[in-house]
Design an enzyme around this catalytic site. Structure first.
Site: not given
Ligand code: NAP
Ligand code: GCO
Length: 264
Positions: A144, A157
Site C-alpha cells: 500500500s 493498516y
Molecule cells: P476489498 O475490496 O475490500 O477486497 C478485499 C477482499 O478480501 C474482500 O473480498 C474480502 O472479503 C476479502 N477478505 C477480507 N478478510 C478476509 C479473510 N479473513 N479471509 C479471506 N478473505 C478475506 O479490497 P481491495 O480494495 O480490492 O483491496 C485488495 C487488497 O489491496 C487489500 O489487501 C488492500 O489492503 C490492498 N490495497 C487496496 C488499495 C485501494 O486503494 N483499494 C490500495 C492499496 C492496497 P469480504 O468482502 O467478504 O470482506
Molecule cells: C486510506 C486508504 C488506503 C488505500 C491504499 C493506499 O484510508 O488511506 O484506504 O490506505 O486503500 O492502501 O495505497
C-alpha cells in the site's frame, strides 16, 4: 524471447472476489493460469462464483479464512492433491479500519494486523514447501501507499502494510536460493469498495474532500482502477521477473514521487 506467459501455472489469489484481487485473477487467466481464490464467508464465495462465471473464467473457490492456519493448510493440501500445487500466491485479502489511534480498541488493531500481515505469513508458509519441491515459485504481497506513508486514522493498516513490505524482503532473503521470488505491489489510491467511503458524493453534490485531495496528490490526476494493476501483476508472476526479488512495485500514478500541488 521475453516470457510473460502463465500457461500451466496454478495461481492462488486470496480474497479475490471483486476489486483488486479479481482484476489480478482476470489478468492471470488471460495469461494462461488456473485461477484459485478463497473467501472467509459463503456469501463472498458465492459472489466470486458469479463474477468468475460472468467473466467466463473456470475458477475454483475455497471457503477459507486466511487468518486460520489450519484452514489454510487444508486448502493448500487440497490444491496440491487436485491441481498440482501453487506456483503463484497473491496475498490480496485485506481490511482497513479508519479510527483515530487514541480511540482504537486493541482488538481492532489486532484484527487488521492479523488479516493484513499475519495471514500473508500463514499463506506464504503454507505454499513455500511445495514451491521448494517444484523448484520455482512466485509470491506477490499486496502492500500500500501506507507501506511508506502515514496518515490520520490508519495506524493499524500502516503498521501491517509496512510490516508486509519487510516480510516481502525477508521471504526473498530466505528463499531466493530456491528460485522463489517474493515481491510486492504497492497500489496507489484505487477505486474499489474499500475506498468507496473516501469518494462519496457530498450532500451538496460536490466531491468528497478526500477525493479532491487524492486527485491533487496524484500526478496522473485520477484514482487508479483495479485494471491498472493487471500488467504489473502478470510481470511479477511470470518468468519475465525471475531476477526481480524483494521489490515493492508501486503502481500509484506517481504519488510517491510527488511533493504535492502548490497552493494557489
Ligand atoms: P476489498 O475490496 O475490500 O477486497 C478485499 C477482499 O478480501 C474482500 O473480498 C474480502 O472479503 C476479502 N477478505 C477480507 N478478510 C478476509 C479473510 N479473513 N479471509 C479471506 N478473505 C478475506 O479490497 P481491495 O480494495 O480490492 O483491496 C485488495 C487488497 O489491496 C487489500 O489487501 C488492500 O489492503 C490492498 N490495497 C487496496 C488499495 C485501494 O486503494 N483499494 C490500495 C492499496 C492496497 P469480504 O468482502 O467478504 O470482506
Ligand atoms: C486510506 C486508504 C488506503 C488505500 C491504499 C493506499 O484510508 O488511506 O484506504 O490506505 O486503500 O492502501 O495505497
Amino acid at each position: 524471447m521475453v516470457n510473460f506467459s502463465l500457461e500451466g501455472k496454478v495461481a492462488l489469489i486470496t480474497g479475490a472476489v471483486y476489486g483488486i484481487g479479481f482484476a489480478i485473477a482476470k489478468a492471470f487467466h488471460e495469461a494462461g493460469a488456473k485461477i484459485i481464490y478463497n473467501n472467509n464467508t459463503q456469501s463472498g464465495l458465492d459472489m466470486g462464483a458469479e463474477n468468475y462465471k460472468e467473466a467466463g473464467i473456470d475458477a475454483k473457490g475455497y471457503l477459507c479464512d486466511v487468518t486460520d492456519e489450519k484452514a489454510v493448510q487444508e486448502m493448500i493440501a487440497d490444491i496440491d492433491k487436485n491441481y498440482g500445487g501453487v506456483d503463484i500466491l497473491v496475498n490480496n485479502a485485506g481490511i482497513i479500519k479508519r479510527i483515530p489511534m487514541h480511540e482504537m480498541a486493541v482488538e481492532d488493531f489486532r484484527l487488521v494486523v492479523d488479516i493484513d500481515l499475519v495471514a500473508p505469513f500463514i499463506c506464504a508458509k503454507a505454499v513455500i514447501p511445495g514451491m521448494i519441491k517444484k523448484g520455482h515459485g512466485k509470491i506477490i504481497n499486496i502492500c500500500s501507499m501506507m507501506s511508506e506513508l502515514g496518515r490520520e486514522t490508519v495506524s493499524a493498516y500502516a503498521a501491517a502494510k509496512g510490516g508486509l513490505k519487510m516480510l516481502t524482503r525477508n521471504i526473498c532473503s530466505e528463499y531466493g536460493e530456491y528460485n522463489i521470488q517474493c515481491n510486492a505491489i504497492g497500489p496507489g489510491y484505487i477505486a474499489t469498495p474499500q475506498t468507496a467511503p473516501l469518494r462519496e458524493i457530498q450532500p451538496d453534490g460536490s466531491r468528497h474532500p478526500f477525493d479532491q485531495f487524492i486527485i491533487a496528490k496524484t500526478p496522473a490526476a485520477r484514482w487508479g482502477t483495479p485494471e491498472d494493476l493487471m500488467g504489473p501483476a502478470v510481470f511479477l508472476a511470470s518468468d519475465a521477473s525471475n531476477f526481480v526479488n524483494g521489490h515493492v512495485l508501486y503502481v500509484d500514478g506517481g504519488i510517491l514521487a510527488y511533493i504535492g500541488k502548490q497552493p494557489k
